[in-house]
Design an enzyme around this catalytic site. Structure first.
Site, PDB file in Angstrom:
ATOM      1  N   HIS A  52      -6.186 -10.983  -1.730  1.00 38.30           N
ATOM      2  CA  HIS A  52      -5.481  -9.700  -1.689  1.00 38.30           C
ATOM      3  C   HIS A  52      -5.656  -9.114  -0.298  1.00 38.30           C
ATOM      4  O   HIS A  52      -6.769  -9.049   0.222  1.00 38.30           O
ATOM      5  CB  HIS A  52      -6.035  -8.734  -2.743  1.00 38.30           C
ATOM      6  CG  HIS A  52      -5.112  -7.592  -3.012  1.00 38.30           C
ATOM      7  ND1 HIS A  52      -4.940  -6.562  -2.116  1.00 38.30           N
ATOM      8  CD2 HIS A  52      -4.285  -7.322  -4.057  1.00 38.30           C
ATOM      9  CE1 HIS A  52      -4.058  -5.708  -2.603  1.00 38.30           C
ATOM     10  NE2 HIS A  52      -3.640  -6.139  -3.781  1.00 38.30           N
ATOM     11  N   ARG A  61       1.282 -16.233  -5.875  1.00 33.89           N
ATOM     12  CA  ARG A  61       1.677 -15.351  -6.977  1.00 33.89           C
ATOM     13  C   ARG A  61       2.326 -14.080  -6.445  1.00 33.89           C
ATOM     14  O   ARG A  61       1.790 -13.420  -5.566  1.00 33.89           O
ATOM     15  CB  ARG A  61       0.456 -14.963  -7.811  1.00 33.89           C
ATOM     16  CG  ARG A  61       0.780 -13.970  -8.927  1.00 33.89           C
ATOM     17  CD  ARG A  61      -0.442 -13.633  -9.741  1.00 33.89           C
ATOM     18  NE  ARG A  61      -1.394 -12.826  -8.993  1.00 33.89           N
ATOM     19  CZ  ARG A  61      -1.383 -11.493  -8.921  1.00 33.89           C
ATOM     20  NH1 ARG A  61      -0.396 -10.815  -9.500  1.00 33.89           N
ATOM     21  NH2 ARG A  61      -2.317 -10.842  -8.249  1.00 33.89           N
TER      22      ARG A  61
END
Length: 534
Positions: free
Chosen positions: A242, A384
């Site tokens: 992230h 993703r």
């Protein structure tokens, strides 16, 4: 000492996040279910998910657009059937959550039907993220948990580690999954569950890295257990970092949701200049792998400890309404995000690969299913897209439950599973060895198998993993199990799978970037590892 417990159930669900709880609730009106939770029910990745869940609720959006965005974000490696299946079932899955009582944010409307406030996040061409302020996961988890605890057909075992799956090889029976061994953390003993079907919903493996946004329980247990039981894994080289975790000594990997960038937050260097337009046409809304590499590049180029995320153009009232958790957390740390930028660094966040499954969530082993982050469904490919993760949990939990209930499997669960044999082991007085190996593993995985890789780094990592595996194998054979030993054993197995998968991919694609092979190959192929071939 009282004897260890031996449980029986129609279905054993290992894991208590959105995937596990949804699976259990979909089944429990028809069969008995046992849920195994490694810690307290709340302590999972779902609870900490801030952003939301992607689904088409805007009349200007379409499922076809959601499919296309997902395929682009996956860098050519998504399996179209899985993407179509997931996005096509998204709205029904979200409606089930809404009917269960999850209160997503709404906007004022004259319509009789609720109109939901939709966020936009990186990779999405439309606003399609349903959310509950910036604490969507918490609302989903607590809502589902309340329903689970009230259901008479569901038994919850909290603070139990799954040790290993019980297969036909151990029982001299047909090759299928018959249950699992569990480590009762409170009584410090191994117990058993016999079940007709077993569902792995154990989440990902980001704890294999030194810096992660995940809770401590994310140690890849389900992936490691399935591998030891003979299941294949796919695309384990793709670990999502992230881009924006809060960088502060008093904030343990606190995530700053991508929805901040969806509302106009920009990334800046320490001197206040923006840099994302230099890396991608979508700037801050580029896919996560692009943003994470850009931050990593700028930090290394400048020798900086962090970059900065600035949303100070929004008012304090707006930020407190849409991001109350983040606003309060930062304010508690002395950062007023309506006036100051937030210091950020990337952190390991999501395991895109996992145990290979089909659209019914079936693994290679009969009777064993995998749902959520533990599984490779083909949805995510090489990267993703934001807010597709909780969606995958819901859609495939429902799919697994439908398939389990459709099975004409009349044979009762095995009445007993052979007891765990501790007759040849003793208590360890060297727990420090486990702690040392654990920290060493996470550090060299961060240094050698992180955002940017090389063949030499991967070779060094594999060499260290093999040495540590031998130490842990010897330790496991001679001493009683413990929570830390079980997690280290699983983390080492997952680390090996990540490195071997990364070494097999001779290109850079999505989340896997190697300086030795910086270009993409013309033909995208998944990386599948089979236990018998390694």
């Amino acid at each position: 000492m009282e004897p260890a417990a031996n449980y029986q159930s129609d279905v054993l669900v290992i894991g208590s996040g959105a995937a596990g709880l949804t699976t259990a609730l979909q089944l429990a009106d028809h069969v008995s279910v046992i849920i195994v939770s490694k810690g307290p029910l709340l302590e999972g990745s779902t609870y900490y998910a801030q952003g939301g869940i992607a689904a088409v609720f805007d009349q200007n959006d379409s499922v076809e657009s959601h499919i296309e965005d997902t395929l682009i974000a996956g860098a050519g490696l998504c399996e179209r059937d899985a993407v179509k299946f997931t996005t096509g079932n998204a709205r029904d899955a979200l409606q089930w959550l809404i009917d269960a009582g999850v209160g997503f944010d709404q906007v004022e409307s004259d319509s009789k039907d609720p109109e939901y406030h939709l966020n936009r996040e990186g990779g999405h061409s439309h606003r399609r993220i349903l959310h509950a302020a910036d604490a969507t996961g918490k609302v989903v988890q607590t809502t589902l948990q309340d329903k689970v605890l009230q259901h008479p057909n569901i038994k919850v075992l909290e603070r139990f580690n799954a040790v290993d799956l019980v297969t036909g090889k151990r029982l001299n029976k047909a090759d299928r999954c018959y249950g699992a061994y569990l480590w009762n953390r409170q009584r410090e003993r191994v117990e058993t569950v016999a079940a007709r079907f077993v569902v792995l919903a154990t989440g990902g493996a980001s704890k294999v890295y030194q810096y992660t946004s995940n809770p401590d329980i994310a140690s890849g247990d389900g992936i490691a257990m399935a591998w030891r039981a003979g299941c294949s894994v796919t695309n384990m080289e793709f670990n999502q970092f992230h881009p924006t975790c809060l960088y502060h000594p008093n904030a343990h990997s606190f995530l700053l949701t991508e929805a901040l960038r969806g509302e106009g937050a920009v990334l800046k260097r320490p001197d206040g200049s923006r840099f994302m337009p230099d890396f991608h046409s979508l700037a801050e809304l580029a896919p996560r792998d692009v943003v994470a590499r850009a931050i990593d590049y700028e930090m290394k180029r400048l020798g900086a400890d962090c970059m900065y995320l600035d949303i100070s153009h929004q008012t304090s009232e707006f930020l407190q309404q849409h991001f109350p958790t983040i606003f309060k957390k930062c304010l508690d740390l002395g950062i007023d995000i309506s006036k100051q930028p937030m210091p950020v660094v990337p952190a390991a966040h999501y395991t895109c690969g996992g145990v290979t499954t089909n659209l019914n969530a079936e693994t290679d082993l009969n009777g064993l299913y995998a749902v959520g982050e533990v599984a490779y469904t083909g949805l995510h490919g090489a990267n993703r897209m934001a807010s597709n993760s909780l969606l995958e949990c819901l859609v495939f939990a429902q799919s697994a439950a439908r398939h389990i209930l459709s099975q004409n499997y009349q044979e009762a669960p095995v009445s007993t599973i052979p007891a765990w044999d501790e007759s040849q082991v003793s208590d360890s007085d060297e727990e420090v060895i486990i702690q040392h190996n654990w920290h060493e593993l996470r550090l060299f995985m961060w240094d050698y198998v992180g955002i940017v890789r090389t063949t030499k780094r991967l070779e060094r990592a594999l060499h260290r993993i093999e040495l540590l595996q031998q130490e842990v194998h010897d330790y496991y054979a001679n001493f009683r199990v413990s929570n830390n030993l079980l997690e280290l054993r699983n983390l080492l197995q997952v680390a090996e799978l990540i490195v071997r998968s990364a070494m097999a991919r001779k290109e850079s694609r999505g989340l896997h970037y190697t300086m030795d092979f910086p270009e993409q190959l013309p033909e995208p192929r998944p990386t599948r590892l089979v236990p018998s071939a390694v």
